[in-house]
Structure formats: structure tokens, C-alpha cells
Design a protein around this motif. Structure first.
Motif, PDB file in Angstrom:
ATOM      1  N   LEU A   1     -26.084 -16.082 -71.178  1.00  0.00           N
ATOM      2  CA  LEU A   1     -26.418 -16.958 -72.300  1.00  0.00           C
ATOM      3  C   LEU A   1     -27.622 -16.382 -73.020  1.00  0.00           C
ATOM      4  CD1 LEU A   1     -26.172 -20.570 -70.779  1.00  0.00           C
ATOM      5  CD2 LEU A   1     -24.409 -19.259 -71.981  1.00  0.00           C
ATOM      6  N   GLY A   2     -27.533 -16.294 -74.346  1.00  0.00           N
ATOM      7  CA  GLY A   2     -28.673 -15.918 -75.170  1.00  0.00           C
ATOM      8  C   GLY A   2     -29.397 -17.162 -75.634  1.00  0.00           C
TER       9      GLY A   2
ATOM     10  N   TRP B   1     -23.109 -27.743 -72.803  1.00  0.00           N
ATOM     11  CA  TRP B   1     -23.502 -27.265 -71.469  1.00  0.00           C
ATOM     12  C   TRP B   1     -24.400 -26.039 -71.552  1.00  0.00           C
ATOM     13  CZ3 TRP B   1     -22.268 -22.332 -69.919  1.00  0.00           C
ATOM     14  CH2 TRP B   1     -21.253 -21.673 -70.620  1.00  0.00           C
ATOM     15  N   LYS B   2     -24.218 -25.217 -72.589  1.00  0.00           N
ATOM     16  CA  LYS B   2     -25.077 -24.043 -72.742  1.00  0.00           C
ATOM     17  C   LYS B   2     -26.524 -24.455 -73.007  1.00  0.00           C
ATOM     18  CE  LYS B   2     -21.631 -20.721 -74.452  1.00  0.00           C
ATOM     19  NZ  LYS B   2     -21.296 -19.766 -75.531  1.00  0.00           N
ATOM     20  N   TRP B   3     -26.689 -25.456 -73.864  1.00  0.00           N
ATOM     21  CA  TRP B   3     -28.044 -25.907 -74.194  1.00  0.00           C
ATOM     22  C   TRP B   3     -28.725 -26.551 -72.995  1.00  0.00           C
ATOM     23  CZ3 TRP B   3     -30.376 -23.864 -78.045  1.00  0.00           C
ATOM     24  CH2 TRP B   3     -29.670 -23.481 -79.187  1.00  0.00           C
TER      25      TRP B   3
ATOM     26  N   LYS C   1     -32.291 -25.044 -71.774  1.00  0.00           N
ATOM     27  CA  LYS C   1     -33.478 -25.905 -71.702  1.00  0.00           C
ATOM     28  C   LYS C   1     -34.060 -25.916 -70.290  1.00  0.00           C
ATOM     29  CE  LYS C   1     -35.259 -30.480 -72.893  1.00  0.00           C
ATOM     30  NZ  LYS C   1     -36.051 -30.631 -71.672  1.00  0.00           N
ATOM     31  N   ARG C   2     -33.202 -25.925 -69.283  1.00  0.00           N
ATOM     32  CA  ARG C   2     -33.683 -25.912 -67.899  1.00  0.00           C
ATOM     33  C   ARG C   2     -34.488 -24.645 -67.611  1.00  0.00           C
ATOM     34  NH1 ARG C   2     -28.876 -25.511 -64.603  1.00  0.00           N
ATOM     35  NH2 ARG C   2     -29.346 -23.306 -64.228  1.00  0.00           N
TER      36      ARG C   2
ATOM     37  N   GLU D   1     -26.283 -30.794 -80.624  1.00  0.00           N
ATOM     38  CA  GLU D   1     -25.168 -30.385 -79.765  1.00  0.00           C
ATOM     39  C   GLU D   1     -25.154 -31.182 -78.463  1.00  0.00           C
ATOM     40  OE1 GLU D   1     -22.789 -28.400 -80.475  1.00  0.00           O
ATOM     41  OE2 GLU D   1     -23.438 -27.055 -82.076  1.00  0.00           O
ATOM     42  N   MET D   2     -26.336 -31.397 -77.866  1.00  0.00           N
ATOM     43  CA  MET D   2     -26.380 -32.134 -76.602  1.00  0.00           C
ATOM     44  C   MET D   2     -26.043 -33.602 -76.804  1.00  0.00           C
ATOM     45  SD  MET D   2     -29.379 -30.428 -74.259  1.00  0.00           S
ATOM     46  CE  MET D   2     -30.695 -30.416 -75.472  1.00  0.00           C
TER      47      MET D   2
END
Length: 352
Positions: free
Chosen positions: A232-233, A90-92, A96-97, A77-78
Motif C-alpha cells: 500500500l502506498g 480497508w486500505k485507509w 492510518k494504523r 472513503e472510510m
């Protein structure tokens, strides 16, 4: 209502080209799934005893495989996000952060690493204590709690407080929801009943026709935005599916409070509300080890299951959804929409 969206929280009317047909979805039959996997005959009298070790070994195996799949999905996705302006990328980045931060600062707790999990954290019991002090918790008779490690103490407070606990089978792989009550347990096994093995061992499996009212939903999170209630889950979408199925059952509505417990480092300010999807579940209250935040969220809550957002891969993972979809299609005589494949790039998805 969008013709491509089936909201399972109320009866619907589907119009055919020649005639119309009203289907009351609450009348659809369904069988409760049996959570008791890997059982063996007991030595005394031919009964069935629960093999907790086998269940846990299988759960861990499937969990590892699912996390590997999520890791591959996040990379894909990224990477596609850079090339196709992928709306999920953007969610990933945010996930990750947060995962990296929690590991780097040793805020993470077992199971580790916390990547591709609802992360367990230092202070989870303190966050649970704050949650347990909420008026909406104290006044609740039935509480739905996610099965992840950081919410174990919330499950314990629910059962030890004499409340009914509704919890899903992890990732809904083999079943649906189980109900546990303190009256079903001895004081010595309440703690065990708060684990995945304990839920399978002591819980009563229910089906979609179960008449139940849920007073409070506790949901796990990777990141939450206190100002808006955006959440976000871990990226699999099971919390959203669980929420949609509870809407279908008539167990919850827009007024049912949604609470999450997280570490303070999981509070963020860069979840863009305008990029959230229709099935994303916002939170009303955030409990951390140090504070309680009432978000006063204005984000609409999902109204049911959005079949046009459900990928063939996700549908293939969840037996109860496949059965429900088949039954609705048989009753209506119409094929429900299906979402794009998770393996296609965004441009291909948009052409579907």
C-alpha cells in the motif's frame, strides 16, 4: 484483454464498426516537460538561473494542499465504507494504523507528521544500505527511485555508485521523469541532487519517447505484506501511474525487480490479495533496517495504464496523461474510457 483496458506497454489494435486501425503507441510524439519552474534571468549574460527557494516554496505549498485533499479523501472513503462496503476503505484503515503507530512510537522522522506521506523513519539509511547490497542493485545501470524522504539515501547510493538515476517530479504535477547521472554532477552537489530541488536543478527532463532501460524500481510504501508482496502506498496512485508509463515506454517489463525500503513496523499481515486492484504494484524485495525479505510474489504486475480506473480528478492533475490521452484518441478516432469520479459514493460509481 478487457476491451475497457488500454495497456500501453505494447502496440494495440482498436476495431471500429466500419474499419479497423492499428496504432503503434510508441510512435506517438511527445515533448519532454521542463521541470525548471520559477526561474529568473541571471545577472551574467542573459542566461537562466534556477531559483531553488521559489521552487521549494511552491513544492511545499502544493504538497500541503495535496495532503489536505488526501485527508479529506480518506475520511470520506472510510465513512462510505461503513455505509456502502467501499472497496477502498480497508486500505485507509491500514494506512492510518501505520501512520499513527509510527508517530506514537516516535519511529517517524521529518517531515512530520507522516500522515498522508510515504513515511520517513528511524533507520532509513540502514534500510538503504541493505538495499544497496542487493545483487539486483549492484548490477543495475539505471535505477528508478521515488522522490520521497525515506529513499533519499537510495538515490544517493545510486548516483555515488555511478549509476543512472530516474526519478519523477513529485506527484507528476508539472512534468514527468528526470534523469541524473554522476557525470552531470560534481562530488559536492550529489547530495543536493538527491532532493526535489536538486532534481529540478540538475536533472535532464525526458519524455515518453525516451529510449531508456530501467534495471530496478525502488518504490516507497506505507505498508507491505512480506508473505505476498502486496503493498500500500499513501493513496494517491502515482506509483502505479509511473509504473504504467514506464511500461508504455518499454523501459520495464514483468521481470524488472520492484524493491521497497520500510521500517519493520510497516510489515503487516492483513492486506487481502483478493481485494487488490489490477493496477496495484506488488514488490519483489523488502528492505528494512534489520532484514531483507524476498517475497516471491505471485501477484501479477500491471501491464500499463488502465484508463477505465483513472478518475477525471486524477487526469486533471497530470498534464502528461491528458496530452497522452488526447493523442491516442486523435490517432485512433476513439474516445478512451474514463474511470468514475472520486467524489461519487461507491454505489454511484458502480452504475457508471
Amino acid at each position: 484483454m478487457d476491451s475497457n483496458i488500454i495497456r500501453l506497454s505494447s502496440p494495440i489494435t482498436l476495431k471500429h464498426t466500419r474499419s479497423s486501425k492499428t496504432v503503434h503507441l510508441h510512435s506517438l510524439p511527445t515533448k519532454p516537460f521542463n521541470f525548471r519552474l520559477h526561474c529568473s534571468k541571471s545577472s551574467g549574460g542573459g542566461g537562466v538561473s534556477f531559483d531553488g527557494s521559489a521552487f521549494e516554496a511552491e513544492r511545499l505549498r502544493l504538497d500541503a494542499r495535496a495532503r489536505q485533499t488526501m485527508a479529506e479523501t480518506s475520511r470520506r472513503e472510510m465513512e462510505m465504507g461503513q455505509e456502502y462496503d467501499n472497496p477502498k476503505a480497508w486500505k485507509w484503515v491500514i494506512r492510518k494504523r501505520i501512520w499513527d503507530l509510527m508517530e506514537a512510537r516516535n519511529i517517524a522522522q521529518n517531515p512530520r507528521p507522516v500522515h498522508h506521506r510515504i513515511p520517513n523513519f528511524v533507520g532509513a539509511p540502514a534500510a538503504a544500505k541493505n538495499l544497496g547490497g542487493l545483487e539486483v542493485f549492484r548490477g543495475a545501470d539505471c535505477v528508478k527511485v521515488n522522490p520521497d524522504s525515506p529513499q533519499k539515501q537510495v538515490r544517493f547510493l545510486t548516483l555515488s555508485g555511478g549509476k543512472k538515476l530516474l526519478t519523477p517530479q513529485p506527484r507528476l504535477r508539472t512534468g514527468f521523469f528526470s534523469v541524473l547521472e554522476s557525470s552531470m554532477l560534481s562530488p559536492n552537489n550529489i547530495s543536493e541532487a538527491c532532493t526535489s530541488v536538486g532534481v529540478a536543478k540538475y536533472g535532464r527532463p525526458i519524455g515518453l519517447d525516451e529510449k531508456i532501460k530501467v534495471d530496478l524500481i525502488v518504490i516507497g510504501s506505507v505498508a507491505v505484506y512480506p508473505k505476498t508482496g502486496a503493498r500500500l502506498g499513501k493513496g494517491e496512485g502515482f506509483a502505479e501511474l509511473e509504473y504504467g508509463m514506464l511500461r508504455y515506454m518499454g523501459a520495464i517489463d514483468d521481470s524488472t525487480p520492484v524493491v521497497t525500503s520500510v521500517h519493520d513496523c510497516q510489515l503487516v499481515d492483513d492486506i487481502p490479495v483478493e481485494k487488490l486492484l489490477v493496477h496495484d504494484v506488488p514488490v519483489d524485495i523488502i528492505c528494512t533496517p534489520t532484514q531483507v525479505i524476498f517475497t516471491n510474489t505471485a501477484i501479477p504486475k500491471p501491464q500499463g495504464i488502465y484508463w477505465d480506473k483513472l478518475s477525471p480528478e486524477k487526469l486533471g492533475q497530470i498534464r502528461i496523461l491528458r496530452e497522452l490521452k488526447s493523442r491516442i484518441e486523435r490517432e485512433t478516432g476513439q474516445k478512451l474510457p474514463c474511470g468514475p469520479s472520486e467524489k461519487l459514493p461507491p454505489t454511484a460509481r458502480q452504475r457508471r
